[in-house]
Motif scaffolding. Sequence first.
Motif, PDB file in Angstrom:
ATOM      1  N   ARG A 105      50.766  34.615  25.643  1.00 12.73           N
ATOM      2  CA  ARG A 105      49.596  34.551  26.239  1.00 12.73           C
ATOM      3  C   ARG A 105      49.501  36.096  27.066  1.00 12.73           C
ATOM      4  O   ARG A 105      50.241  36.953  27.113  1.00 12.73           O
ATOM      5  N   LEU A 106      48.054  36.176  27.207  1.00  9.29           N
ATOM      6  CA  LEU A 106      47.501  37.602  27.925  1.00  9.29           C
ATOM      7  C   LEU A 106      48.300  37.439  29.221  1.00  9.29           C
ATOM      8  O   LEU A 106      48.315  36.464  29.855  1.00  9.29           O
ATOM      9  N   LEU A 107      48.224  38.748  29.707  1.00  6.85           N
ATOM     10  CA  LEU A 107      48.582  38.813  31.135  1.00  6.85           C
ATOM     11  C   LEU A 107      47.359  39.689  31.980  1.00  6.85           C
ATOM     12  O   LEU A 107      46.917  40.593  31.474  1.00  6.85           O
ATOM     13  N   VAL A 108      47.107  39.012  33.049  1.00 10.58           N
ATOM     14  CA  VAL A 108      45.869  39.556  33.734  1.00 10.58           C
ATOM     15  C   VAL A 108      46.799  40.163  34.946  1.00 10.58           C
ATOM     16  O   VAL A 108      47.173  39.318  35.903  1.00 10.58           O
ATOM     17  N   VAL A 109      46.578  41.533  35.432  1.00 13.27           N
ATOM     18  CA  VAL A 109      47.253  42.041  36.408  1.00 13.27           C
ATOM     19  C   VAL A 109      46.502  42.679  37.355  1.00 13.27           C
ATOM     20  O   VAL A 109      45.609  43.539  37.096  1.00 13.27           O
ATOM     21  N   LEU A 110      46.663  42.061  38.866  1.00  9.83           N
ATOM     22  CA  LEU A 110      45.849  42.736  39.672  1.00  9.83           C
ATOM     23  C   LEU A 110      46.564  43.807  40.441  1.00  9.83           C
ATOM     24  O   LEU A 110      47.756  43.495  41.056  1.00  9.83           O
ATOM     25  N   VAL A 111      45.913  45.070  40.871  1.00  8.79           N
ATOM     26  CA  VAL A 111      46.704  45.934  41.603  1.00  8.79           C
ATOM     27  C   VAL A 111      46.389  45.860  43.003  1.00  8.79           C
ATOM     28  O   VAL A 111      45.037  45.922  43.405  1.00  8.79           O
ATOM     29  N   ALA A 112      47.181  45.298  43.945  1.00 11.61           N
ATOM     30  CA  ALA A 112      46.944  44.896  45.230  1.00 11.61           C
ATOM     31  C   ALA A 112      47.966  45.442  46.194  1.00 11.61           C
ATOM     32  O   ALA A 112      48.899  44.647  46.513  1.00 11.61           O
ATOM     33  N   PRO A 113      47.800  46.714  46.837  1.00 10.56           N
ATOM     34  CA  PRO A 113      48.750  47.267  47.617  1.00 10.56           C
ATOM     35  C   PRO A 113      48.915  46.445  48.667  1.00 10.56           C
ATOM     36  O   PRO A 113      47.981  45.839  49.300  1.00 10.56           O
ATOM     37  N   GLY A 114      50.206  46.360  49.066  1.00  9.85           N
ATOM     38  CA  GLY A 114      50.467  45.730  50.502  1.00  9.85           C
ATOM     39  C   GLY A 114      50.852  44.157  50.338  1.00  9.85           C
ATOM     40  O   GLY A 114      51.379  43.855  51.361  1.00  9.85           O
TER      41      GLY A 114
END
Length: 535
Positions: free
Chosen positions: A435-444
């Motif tokens: 599967r594809l990976l969707v990665v959100l960059v979310a500091p904190g």
Amino acid sequence: MDPVIVVGAGPVGLSLSLALAAQGVPSVVLDETNGKPEPRPARTVVLRPDTAALVERLGCGTVHDAGVRWTGWRSMLRKQDLRQLPLGDDDSEGPAAPLHIPQHSLALGLREAAMEHRLVRLVTDSRLDSLEQDAGGVGVHTKGPSATWWRGSHLVGCDGARSTVRKLLGIRFPGRTAVERHAVAALRTELPWPGEALLHRQPPWSSGGAEITARPLPDGVWRLDWLLAPRGELVTPEALVARIRDTLTGWCGQAPPYELLDTGVHTLHHRLARRWRVDRAFLAGDAAHLMGAVGTQGLDEGLRDVDNLAWKLAQAWHHGASETLLDSYQTERRTAVAARLRAADQSLPILRSGGGLRMYLPGAARGHDAMLTDAHLGQGALGAPPVYAHSPLTPEPSGPPALTGAGPGSPVADVQVTAPDGTTALLRDRLGQGRLLVVLVAPGTGVWDRRHWVGAGVMPRLAAAVSGLPVQAELLVTESYPGASAHTVLLVRPDGHLVAAFAGVRPAELHAAADIARGGAQDPQDSDRTADTGI
């Protein structure tokens, strides 16, 4: 649905069967041997961090017991120290340490993992002698104690340099013969650099030749290689023992006690198959390419073939796949290996010139040393993981890049990620699952309980966008990513290469990129797939 037929049970064939099994695809591995690899301590392989992580992820239990990661890299010219580099993991500032392991130990660990997996069927004493294809699959016949016909959805030839699959498909295999030759010995002894690998060029004793490498293995074992002339120079047992004694004396002042475990002469060829795909049949590993001069590693590229091909075959097996997706294997991997071979061939005249005035030009020795160091440590044009920037699966850039540094087609950084259910892992551990990976960059997000962020901010909108993608995808969150600002969204392929990066949640653009990453819509005739994974 018929299983995938894998021809050859070396490290590449076994890795492919396990990579397919991890994505729910059954396979039959046809092994012409009796399934008992011969222990050869002098036949070892060096795996870069990405390929070492792949075999670990596939369940190879011998990686930790039989392999060793070097603590440092040292290079010398005549009597002079040129370079000393500490090596660590992916998070350290210096180069990451390669994994050095006997090839038979690697094959044994992969075989044991394959034998335990219900989706992998290993068939020994089965030599391929015919191959037929039609619109629905591949049929092959094997000879041996249980000669029979096998039927598969696809076939992959992982059967080495003399590949029967390649010959039956009529694929040419041009290249160069005897590019380099090495006398090799595995011995148990003590050297002055415990845990470090050494490259010694032009050692100051007559039998040293142009170059010697010393690379540690577990339990005090070392593999020593002496570069020989490409042709000629018969290496007798007496001559090799003399080389060992001269080398140990040169390094240690006097020859320390040693136990000689294994010897050999290793000849390296550079070849590249004209085609890597013919309809439903593919080539991988040494069947598709041969390399190894100036420190490059052929098995590394074979394992990268596996990582690239497995998810595409899994897509085809479960859902059907476009010709674009299946063709992209050859487009991406053959281009990458051709570039590696070209870089090695261009380096050889410089590095193997025999010295002369060029060796005394300012910076020449250190420049040559840097090239060889890159090759041995998996960096630069001679060793770094490939970038598929011009792949048909990589969207054309539009607008300013959302990510500084590595762009689309590059291997992703192995950052820590969190799934919406709160579980954490390294990004590399989430790869290879079809599967594809969707990665959100979310500091904190790391300081909050998941119930506070999973339904806040951009997460609900992103989760809805991911659920509407044309292929299966997993949503992950990371605190930070190199070159990315807050709310950057990364789309990652199952083999760990970046598809695209977006500044914020952009459902339409994310959907379009995911469609390109799967090669567009599959052939309607292939849309109906069975979920039965029995063999």
